[in-house]
Design a protein around this motif. Structure first.
Motif, PDB file in Angstrom:
ATOM      1  N   ARG A   1       0.828  -1.205   0.000  1.00 36.94           N
ATOM      2  CA  ARG A   1       0.000   0.000   0.000  1.00 36.94           C
ATOM      3  C   ARG A   1       0.863   1.255   0.000  1.00 36.94           C
ATOM      4  O   ARG A   1       0.593   2.203  -0.740  1.00 36.94           O
ATOM      5  N   ASP A   2       1.916   1.266   0.821  1.00 39.09           N
ATOM      6  CA  ASP A   2       2.832   2.407   0.821  1.00 39.09           C
ATOM      7  C   ASP A   2       3.479   2.582  -0.549  1.00 39.09           C
ATOM      8  O   ASP A   2       3.551   3.695  -1.086  1.00 39.09           O
ATOM      9  N   CYS A   3       3.949   1.485  -1.108  1.00 37.77           N
ATOM     10  CA  CYS A   3       4.643   1.544  -2.390  1.00 37.77           C
ATOM     11  C   CYS A   3       3.714   2.040  -3.499  1.00 37.77           C
ATOM     12  O   CYS A   3       4.114   2.858  -4.330  1.00 37.77           O
ATOM     13  N   ALA A   4       2.483   1.557  -3.498  1.00 36.61           N
ATOM     14  CA  ALA A   4       1.523   2.014  -4.510  1.00 36.61           C
ATOM     15  C   ALA A   4       1.346   3.527  -4.434  1.00 36.61           C
ATOM     16  O   ALA A   4       1.351   4.221  -5.462  1.00 36.61           O
ATOM     17  N   ASP A   5       1.216   4.046  -3.219  1.00 38.59           N
ATOM     18  CA  ASP A   5       1.053   5.497  -3.067  1.00 38.59           C
ATOM     19  C   ASP A   5       2.290   6.257  -3.536  1.00 38.59           C
ATOM     20  O   ASP A   5       2.183   7.285  -4.218  1.00 38.59           O
ATOM     21  N   PHE A   6       3.470   5.761  -3.157  1.00 36.71           N
ATOM     22  CA  PHE A   6       4.704   6.415  -3.589  1.00 36.71           C
ATOM     23  C   PHE A   6       4.830   6.394  -5.113  1.00 36.71           C
ATOM     24  O   PHE A   6       5.205   7.398  -5.723  1.00 36.71           O
ATOM     25  N   CYS A   7       4.527   5.258  -5.719  1.00 31.69           N
ATOM     26  CA  CYS A   7       4.667   5.143  -7.171  1.00 31.69           C
ATOM     27  C   CYS A   7       3.687   6.038  -7.910  1.00 31.69           C
ATOM     28  O   CYS A   7       4.038   6.661  -8.917  1.00 31.69           O
ATOM     29  N   LYS A   8       2.459   6.128  -7.404  1.00 29.30           N
ATOM     30  CA  LYS A   8       1.486   7.023  -8.035  1.00 29.30           C
ATOM     31  C   LYS A   8       1.950   8.479  -7.936  1.00 29.30           C
ATOM     32  O   LYS A   8       1.868   9.227  -8.914  1.00 29.30           O
ATOM     33  N   MET A   9       2.458   8.857  -6.775  1.00 33.61           N
ATOM     34  CA  MET A   9       2.939  10.226  -6.600  1.00 33.61           C
ATOM     35  C   MET A   9       4.153  10.488  -7.485  1.00 33.61           C
ATOM     36  O   MET A   9       4.257  11.536  -8.125  1.00 33.61           O
ATOM     37  N   CYS A  10       5.060   9.531  -7.538  1.00 33.39           N
ATOM     38  CA  CYS A  10       6.255   9.689  -8.360  1.00 33.39           C
ATOM     39  C   CYS A  10       5.876   9.835  -9.831  1.00 33.39           C
ATOM     40  O   CYS A  10       6.407  10.691 -10.540  1.00 33.39           O
ATOM     41  N   GLY A  11       4.935   9.006 -10.285  1.00 30.28           N
ATOM     42  CA  GLY A  11       4.468   9.104 -11.669  1.00 30.28           C
ATOM     43  C   GLY A  11       3.822  10.446 -11.949  1.00 30.28           C
ATOM     44  O   GLY A  11       4.063  11.064 -12.990  1.00 30.28           O
ATOM     45  N   SER A  12       3.026  10.919 -11.016  1.00 35.73           N
ATOM     46  CA  SER A  12       2.357  12.215 -11.197  1.00 35.73           C
ATOM     47  C   SER A  12       3.356  13.364 -11.215  1.00 35.73           C
ATOM     48  O   SER A  12       3.267  14.272 -12.051  1.00 35.73           O
ATOM     49  N   LEU A  13       4.320  13.341 -10.284  1.00 36.98           N
ATOM     50  CA  LEU A  13       5.332  14.400 -10.255  1.00 36.98           C
ATOM     51  C   LEU A  13       6.168  14.403 -11.531  1.00 36.98           C
ATOM     52  O   LEU A  13       6.517  15.473 -12.048  1.00 36.98           O
ATOM     53  N   THR A  14       6.469  13.219 -12.033  1.00 39.13           N
ATOM     54  CA  THR A  14       7.245  13.122 -13.270  1.00 39.13           C
ATOM     55  C   THR A  14       6.426  13.631 -14.451  1.00 39.13           C
ATOM     56  O   THR A  14       6.941  14.365 -15.297  1.00 39.13           O
ATOM     57  N   ALA A  15       5.157  13.271 -14.505  1.00 42.92           N
ATOM     58  CA  ALA A  15       4.295  13.694 -15.609  1.00 42.92           C
ATOM     59  C   ALA A  15       4.171  15.210 -15.687  1.00 42.92           C
ATOM     60  O   ALA A  15       4.116  15.784 -16.777  1.00 42.92           O
TER      61      ALA A  15
END
Length: 112
Positions: free
Chosen positions: A45-59
């Motif tokens: 669950r933590d990783c999913a949140d981090f990955c979504k945020m990382c993807g959004s920040l990169t986008a």
């Protein structure tokens, strides 16, 4: 153009990892020995949140994306390590996605 392509690929890797983590956490909740899966569920669950945020920040090409990629790679490593302890297909696939995302986060911070 190459930077935009790298960013787009990274975004996809992040969101693919988030999806694998969400799937793994849900599948772990259906396992017989739920107590043994507690850390796996939490990290997924933590990783999913981090990955979504990382993807959004990169986008959005955020000024904070590179710093966040370092954190995301660390969380992905922790999740992959935990998932690797379990003999379930969903955990194996999640660990693979996490390692791919961690590697790509590190690659992105080096090539930037």
């Amino acid at each position: 153009m190459e930077t935009m392509q790298h960013h787009a690929q990274h975004v996809q890797i992040c969101f693919d990892c988030a999806a694998a983590c969400e799937h793994c956490a849900s599948a772990c909740l259906r396992e017989d020995h739920l107590q043994m899966m507690r850390d796996c569920i939490r990290l997924c669950r933590d990783c999913a949140d981090f990955c979504k945020m990382c993807g959004s920040l990169t986008a959005r090409d955020s000024e904070f994306m590179m710093k966040f990629m370092v954190l995301c790679a660390d969380v992905c490593d922790a999740c992959a390590d935990e998932c690797s302890k379990h003999d379930h297909e969903h955990c194996r696939l999640c660990a693979e996605a996490c390692r791919r995302c961690a590697d790509d986060c590190r690659r992105m911070t080096v090539t930037a």
